[in-house]
Design a protein around this motif. Sequence first.
Motif, short mmCIF file in Angstrom:
data_model
loop_
_atom_site.label_atom_id
_atom_site.label_comp_id
_atom_site.label_asym_id
_atom_site.label_seq_id
_atom_site.Cartn_x
_atom_site.Cartn_y
_atom_site.Cartn_z
N LEU A 1 0.84 -1.20 0.00
CA LEU A 1 0.00 0.00 0.00
C LEU A 1 0.87 1.25 0.00
N GLN A 2 0.29 2.33 -0.49
CA GLN A 2 0.99 3.62 -0.40
C GLN A 2 1.14 4.00 1.07
N GLY A 3 2.30 4.50 1.44
CA GLY A 3 2.53 4.87 2.84
C GLY A 3 3.14 3.75 3.65
N VAL A 4 3.47 2.64 2.99
CA VAL A 4 4.14 1.53 3.68
C VAL A 4 5.51 1.37 3.03
N GLN A 5 6.55 1.43 3.82
CA GLN A 5 7.88 1.33 3.22
C GLN A 5 8.94 0.95 4.25
N GLY A 6 10.09 0.52 3.74
CA GLY A 6 11.26 0.31 4.60
C GLY A 6 12.17 1.51 4.48
N LEU B 1 11.29 8.77 -0.70
CA LEU B 1 9.92 8.29 -0.58
C LEU B 1 9.36 8.64 0.81
N LEU B 2 10.20 8.49 1.82
CA LEU B 2 9.77 8.79 3.19
C LEU B 2 9.35 10.25 3.31
N GLU B 3 10.14 11.12 2.68
CA GLU B 3 9.83 12.54 2.69
C GLU B 3 8.40 12.76 2.19
N SER B 4 8.04 12.13 1.08
CA SER B 4 6.70 12.38 0.55
C SER B 4 5.64 11.60 1.33
N ASN B 5 5.98 10.40 1.79
CA ASN B 5 5.00 9.59 2.53
C ASN B 5 4.63 10.20 3.89
N THR B 6 5.53 10.98 4.47
CA THR B 6 5.26 11.46 5.83
C THR B 6 4.88 12.93 5.88
#
Lengths: 437, 448
Positions: B119-124, B133-138
Amino acid sequence: MTQNILNIDPPSGNNFTALKKTGLAMFSVGMLFFLISFTSVTEFSPLLFFTLSIVLPSAGALIFFFAQLKSSLPGVKKNGIQFMSATNRGLIGWTTAVFLTGMYILIYWFPELLENLIRIFDPLSFALNGNPSNQWFLYGTLYTIAVLVMGVRMLIHNRHSKYQIIRTLSVMFVQLTLAYLIPMFIQNGFFFSYFWPLKQEYLFPSSYEYLTASGGIGMFMFFWAAVMSFIATPVLTYFYGKRWYCSWVCGCGALAETLGDPYRHNSDKSLTSWKIERWMVHSVLVVIIVITALLWIDNANENFIFGEFVHSANKWYGFFISAMFAGVIGVGFYPLMGSRVWCRFGCPMAAILGILQKYFSRFRITVNGGQCISCGNCSTFCEMGIDVKSYAQRGQNVIRASCVGCGICSEVCPRGVLRLENGPPKDRFELNKEYLR
Amino acid sequence: MSENILIIGNGITGVTAARHIRKMSGNNIFVISSESEYFFSRTALMYVYMGHEKFEDIKPYENSFWKKNNIELIFDHVTQINTERKQVSLKRGNVINYDKLIIATGSLPNKCGWKGQDLQGVQGLYSLQDLKLLESNTRKIKKAVIVGGGLIGIELSEMLLSRNIEVTMLVRESGYWSNILPEEESQMISRHIRQHHIDLRLSTEAAEFIGDENGRVKSVVTKTGEHIECQFIGLTAGVSPNIDLVKNSGINYNCGILVNEYLETNIKDVYAAGDCAEFQNALPFRKNIEQVWYTGRMQAEALARTVCGNKTEYSPGVWFNSAKFLDIEYQVYGLVNMNIPGEKNLYFENEEGNKSIRIVYTDESVIGFNLMGIRYRQEVCVKWIWEKYSIEKVLENLSEANFDPEFFRQYENDLIKKYNSLNPGKNVSHGKKRKLVHSLFNNSAQSY
C-alpha cells in the motif's frame, strides 16, 4: 527497577507550546521596541524604553529556551536546524545578518544615529559607573546580554554534557566580569581577558607610556599583558591546546559560542576554504607583528625612522582588521558564514595559538578505534570549518591549528568516536592500527 | 599490466575496496551505482531527514576526491553479469569488461508477506530512494506505526518524532532488541523509548495493513486483532541481501551470495562482500551474513588485498559495534549476551537508569564489554579481551578504558564496589589512574 526522573511533554503533532509562543511574542514585540528606540520617543522615559526594548526581548528569549526544557529530554538538539529560515541562510537569516552588520557600522562610524538608543542605557550606565552612556557602553551591554541570554540557551541545549556546561559558564562569567563589569570600574577600561595581538595596542609603546603613567596598577596591567602574551600563552597552549583561550576565555569566542551557536554549521568545510584560511590568518599575524615591531623601533628612535608610515599602517590595520573584519564581518556574517569567521580567517591571536597547538602542544582529538561511520555530524557542526570526519574515518587523531576545542564534534558524534584529550606530544600524529580502522 | 576491477555498489564496502585497491595498485577501478552518483554515508540518512545535515554533508569525500584518486564512478544500473565473457551490462546499454568483479550490492528491507505491504505509505528505510519516498510519505501526517524493533526501527522512530509525528512501535520480542541486548539494557532502552512518548508495544506482531479507497494505508491490524490507525507504516523487521543481480548468473547464492573466507564466490575472479555476502562457514560467534557498517568495511579491506594479489583471509578480530538509541549511545566489544558456558556478568546501572557498564567474563578472562550512555576505548577493551586479562586486572585498570568527555561523571568505582560486594572476600581497588600511554604503548603492545 530504577525510577524515571525525567519527564517531557508528549509530541502533540505540534510542539509549539503556549509557553514558547509567549516567549516568542515577547521577543518579537521587544525587538519592535528596539527599532522604535532609534527615534526620539525614548525621551519620554529612557527606563521604560530600556525595559521594553532590552529587558522584554531578553526575557522572551529566556522563556522560549526554558520552554524547550519541557519538550525534550537531555541530548543533542539539532532537529530542523538545516530547514529553518533563521539558521539556514533563509530570509530571517539574511535579515539577522543585515541587522547585525548594520548595528556594527552604526556603532563604529555613525554613533550619532544611535543617540536615542544610547540614551535608554543612561539609567544602567549611571547605576554602574556614574557616567552617561555612550556607543561603547551600548555595545558592551548588548554584547554581554547576548552572551548571557544565548549562553542560557547553550546550557539548556547541552545539559547532558558537563564539558559544555562548564565551558559555557566560563565564557559567560569571563564576559560579564573581565570584559564588562571590571573594565567599567577601573578608570582606563583595561580588559584582563584580551591580549596582544588580538588587542594589538596593549603591547604598543603608546600603551606602555599610557598605562605606566597611571602608576602601580597601570604597571601591573602592562606586565599582565606581556606575561599573558609571551609566557601564559605558550605554556597554557602546551598543556591544554588553544581552547584554554578561544572557547573558554576570549570574548569573541564567548559570543561565537553563545549567539553564534545556532549558525555553526554554516562554516565552509571545503579544502579550498582551509587554504584561504591559512593564507589569511597568517598574513594578518605577520602584518601586526611587523607593525608592533616597527612602532617600538620607531619609539626607540624618537619617530625618526618610519615616522608617519607606521602610524598610518597602524590606523589602516585598526580600520580594516579590528573594526571591519573582527566586528562588522566577524559578527555580522554569523548567519551566513558561521560563528567563527573572524577567529578562523583573521584573528592573529588564533594564528599564534594555532601554530603552538599544532607543533608544541599535548592537545589532540583522539579517534576511538574504527568506530567512525562517516556520518558527517562532526564536520557539519565544526564552527571552524574543520572536516573532522576526514580524520575520524581514517582513524587519525585530529590535530589542526584552527581547532578551538569547543567539543561539539565529540558531543554530536552518535558513535562516541571523538574525545578531546591532552597527552604526551610524542605519537599524537600516529594513525590507529590498521585492524581498528 | 593493469587490470579492470569492476565494483558493483558504492556503499561503504564497495568504496572501501576501491580505495584500498587504489592504494595498493595501479589497476583501473570502476565503481557502479544506480543509487547515487557519489558515495554517501547510509547510516547518516536519518540526519538529513531530521534536518541536522544536508545531503552534501553526509558524503564522506569531496566530489573531486574520485578523480584525484583515479577511481571512475559510473552512475548506472547493472542489469546482467556474464561471468563467461567477464562482462556486465548496464541499463543505458553499455557493456563493460572486467578482469575482477566485486559485488557489494548491500541489502533490501524485509517484507514478510503482510497483506497490504505494498500500500501507499508503507515502506522500509535503506536506500537514498527510500529516504526520498519517506519525505513524501510522511508529509503532513500525524501518526505512524513502526513494525519491527532493531536499529533501523528506532532510528526511523527518532526521525518521525523530529517531525512531531506520533509513533507506535510494534516489537515481536518481549523486550526491545532483546536478541542482541542483555535483559537490563533492553529494559533500559524500552524505558527510554517510552520516555520519548513512543508507544512501544512489546510481544506484538502486525497481521495486516488496511488501506483506504485511494490505496493509501490507514491502519494496521495486530495478530491479537487490534486496529491501530496511522497514515504511515515503517517496515523495519531487518534487511536481507540484495542479490537479484546474481540470480541466473551462475554465481551461487543462498540468502546471500555465497563466499569463502577470502570472499571468493564459486566463480573465479568474482567476489562478494558486505551486506550481500553470505559466508559458507561463519566465523566463531559470528553470523553468516554480517550487515554492519564496520564489517562491510573490514571485509572490503581484506578483499582489496586479495584482489591485488596478496591473498588475505577475512579475520576481523574482536567483535565491535555501536549505535545510538534516541539519546543513549551504545558500544559493544567482544562477546555479550551469547550465553558462553561459564560466563559471568558484572553490571552497573546509574540511578537515573540511562547509563550502564557491563563486563562479561569467565573464570579465565574478560570476554566482553557492553556500554550504554558511556563511551569506552575500543583499543583498550580489545587489547584486554585479546590478551585475556582477568576480570580483576581489568577492574584495576578500568579508568584507562573510559572515553567520555572531560568532566563527565565516571562510574568505574561504582562498578568495582559492586564487584567487591558480590564477591565477599575480594577487595579489588581501582589502581592509581594510570596514564593512557602505559596501556597503549607498554611492552605487550606488540602482541596485537
